[in-house]
Design an enzyme around this catalytic site. Structure first.
Site, short mmCIF file in Angstrom:
data_model
loop_
_atom_site.label_atom_id
_atom_site.label_comp_id
_atom_site.label_asym_id
_atom_site.label_seq_id
_atom_site.Cartn_x
_atom_site.Cartn_y
_atom_site.Cartn_z
CG ASP A 173 -1.57 1.26 1.54
OD1 ASP A 173 -2.22 1.76 0.61
OD2 ASP A 173 -1.48 1.77 2.68
CG ASP A 212 -1.82 7.61 0.32
OD1 ASP A 212 -0.92 8.45 0.17
OD2 ASP A 212 -2.67 7.35 -0.54
C1 XBP Z 1 -5.42 6.04 0.68
C2 XBP Z 1 -6.52 6.95 0.36
C3 XBP Z 1 -6.33 8.02 -0.62
C4 XBP Z 1 -5.61 9.25 -0.21
C5 XBP Z 1 -5.85 10.34 -1.21
O1 XBP Z 1 -5.93 4.77 1.08
O2 XBP Z 1 -7.62 6.79 0.83
O3 XBP Z 1 -7.58 8.44 -0.97
O4 XBP Z 1 -6.07 9.65 1.07
O5 XBP Z 1 -5.56 10.02 -2.51
P1 XBP Z 1 -5.01 3.48 1.04
P2 XBP Z 1 -6.46 10.57 -3.72
O6 XBP Z 1 -3.74 3.83 1.73
O7 XBP Z 1 -5.77 2.43 1.81
O8 XBP Z 1 -4.82 3.08 -0.41
O9 XBP Z 1 -6.93 11.94 -3.34
O10 XBP Z 1 -5.55 10.56 -4.90
O11 XBP Z 1 -7.64 9.64 -3.91
MG MG Z 2 -2.90 3.17 3.56
#
Ligand code: XBP
Ligand code: MG
Length: 253
Positions: free
Chosen positions: A9, A11
């Site tokens: 993953d 973020d």
């Molecule tokens: C990550 C997210 C993303 C970011 C923003 O979730 O939810 O939406 O917060 O990115 P995970 P965007 O780590 O579970 O993949 O604004 O580009 O959608």
């Molecule tokens: Mg995440």
């Protein structure tokens, strides 16, 4: 059966992008567009229940700005989100958002051990590119066999879609992989795709439920910066390396 691939993953897992990156970018985009929307850290904690920036804005409007009207709301949200994505890239290009502890070491070791690498994320593809480029370097993009970003599949995490997409593209069985996640939504997604999962909690996810993870760590750890095991079997390992992953893999097979 053997360990062949690691799927990350982005973020919260590779980097703490939410607080210093996404949250800042959302608020700057709102300001630039003269919208009276402002997301505090506490509010963002709640909004993170909704994965994907566009859906997150939509949820926010419905709950907190029910009076906000637009003839073509989806397209308007798309344009706000495009600006947010540009601002996020600018923040990344300033180079102030590092990888989390242990990430670079693990990726290097995994490459030396010939493990295959991939990314499965909800975030926009460009966000992944700028993060990798600014932390691991411009050649590092090619270290990942597949970089799958949210909008290539119909359903975002916690649905299994993005992980199944990666497994399919790599022509690999879930049982030969380990996924790395920081959130409950991410864990649900990985588990729905039958992936064994290592959790590294982040600021926003400390209180999430991680019932079905192989191990829950406070971070991946490094040689002189050991991880703490929040939940899982004790080990002689003090940081996540390929040997420790093999140990976890054997335990859960
Ligand atoms: C990550 C997210 C993303 C970011 C923003 O979730 O939810 O939406 O917060 O990115 P995970 P965007 O780590 O579970 O993949 O604004 O580009 O959608
Ligand atoms: Mg995440």
């Amino acid at each position: 059966m053997s360990l062949e691939a690691l799927i990350f993953d982005v973020d919260g897992t590779l980097s703490n992008t939410e607080k210093e990156g996404h949250l800042v970018a959302f608020n700057l985009a709102f300001k630039e567009l003269k919208l009276d929307w402002s997301w505090s850290n506490n509010l963002y904690y709640e909004l993170l229940k909704v994965t994907g920036g566009k859906l997150r804005i939509k949820y926010y409007l419905k709950k907190y700005k029910p009076e906000f009207k637009h003839d073509d709301l989806d397209n308007f949200i798309k344009s706000v989100h495009e600006l947010k994505t540009e601002i996020f890239a600018d923040l990344m290009n300033e180079g102030k958002i590092p990888l989390r502890t242990g990430v670079e070491n693990l990726i290097n070791e995994a490459r030396e051990a010939n493990l295959r690498l991939a990314i499965a994320t909800t975030t926009t593809k460009n966000n992944v590119d700028v993060l990798i480029n600014n932390t691991l370097g411009s050649e590092a993009i090619d270290w990942f066999e597949i970089i799958a970003a949210g909008n290539v599949v119909p359903n975002l995490k916690p649905a299994a879609d993005i992980y199944n997409y990666v497994l399919d593209k790599m022509s690999i069985d879930a049982k030969n992989c380990i996924a790395f996640e920081d959130s409950e939504m991410g864990l649900l997604s990985a588990r729905a795709a039958n992936l064994k999962t290592v959790i590294t909690v982040s600021e926003y996810t400390k209180l999430h439920r991680f019932d079905d993870a192989m191990v829950v760590l406070d971070n991946l750890g490094e040689k002189n910066k050991p991880f703490n095991i929040i939940k899982g079997a004790s080990t002689n390992a003090s940081y996540v390396n390929v040997n420790y992953l093999k140990e976890l893999y054997e335990q859960s097979s």
